[in-house]
Scaffold this motif. Structure first.
Motif, mmCIF file in Angstrom:
data_model
loop_
_atom_site.group_PDB
_atom_site.id
_atom_site.type_symbol
_atom_site.label_atom_id
_atom_site.label_comp_id
_atom_site.label_asym_id
_atom_site.label_seq_id
_atom_site.Cartn_x
_atom_site.Cartn_y
_atom_site.Cartn_z
ATOM 1 N N LEU A 5 0.833 -1.205 0.000
ATOM 2 C CA LEU A 5 0.000 0.000 0.000
ATOM 3 C C LEU A 5 0.869 1.258 0.000
ATOM 4 N N ALA A 6 1.911 1.262 0.812
ATOM 5 C CA ALA A 6 2.821 2.410 0.876
ATOM 6 C C ALA A 6 3.517 2.644 -0.458
ATOM 7 N N ASP A 7 3.768 1.559 -1.201
ATOM 8 C CA ASP A 7 4.406 1.667 -2.512
ATOM 9 C C ASP A 7 3.415 2.001 -3.621
ATOM 10 N N GLY A 8 2.145 2.105 -3.271
ATOM 11 C CA GLY A 8 1.127 2.466 -4.257
ATOM 12 C C GLY A 8 0.672 1.318 -5.139
ATOM 13 N N LEU A 9 0.889 0.081 -4.696
ATOM 14 C CA LEU A 9 0.474 -1.072 -5.497
ATOM 15 C C LEU A 9 -1.040 -1.265 -5.416
ATOM 16 N N ALA A 10 -1.599 -1.792 -6.475
ATOM 17 C CA ALA A 10 -3.015 -2.134 -6.496
ATOM 18 C C ALA A 10 -3.241 -3.379 -5.650
ATOM 19 N N TYR A 11 -4.462 -3.551 -5.152
ATOM 20 C CA TYR A 11 -4.791 -4.734 -4.364
ATOM 21 C C TYR A 11 -4.480 -6.010 -5.140
ATOM 22 N N GLU A 25 -2.189 -6.585 -7.360
ATOM 23 C CA GLU A 25 -0.748 -6.852 -7.384
ATOM 24 C C GLU A 25 -0.261 -7.362 -6.026
ATOM 25 N N PRO A 38 -7.038 2.060 2.660
ATOM 26 C CA PRO A 38 -5.716 2.131 2.033
ATOM 27 C C PRO A 38 -4.768 3.156 2.656
ATOM 28 N N THR A 39 -5.296 4.209 3.241
ATOM 29 C CA THR A 39 -4.409 5.214 3.841
ATOM 30 C C THR A 39 -4.222 5.023 5.338
#
Length: 63
Positions: A18-24, A26, A48-49
């Motif tokens: 989540l911190a790296d901005g990956l989609a669920y 992935e 997510p945040t």
């Protein structure tokens, strides 16, 4: 239940993803879990945040 419960290490990987901005999807692929498992885990534990692996793991242990 296929796959069983998420481990603390898996929850930490979710937080990193989540911190790296990956989609669920992935994150799920990397953990070899269904996307729905990741979606429910994140939604149930702060979104997510606001997702925190340690708090999520503790909350699951208390359920």
């Amino acid at each position: 239940m296929p796959g069983g419960r998420l481990t603390q290490a898996e929850r930490q990987q979710i937080a990193v993803g989540l911190a790296d901005g990956l989609a669920y999807a992935e994150i799920a692929r990397r953990l070899h879990r269904p996307t729905s498992t990741i979606t429910r885990e994140v939604t149930r534990n702060g979104g997510p945040t606001g997702y925190r692996a340690d708090l999520a793991h503790r909350a699951t242990q208390q359920r």
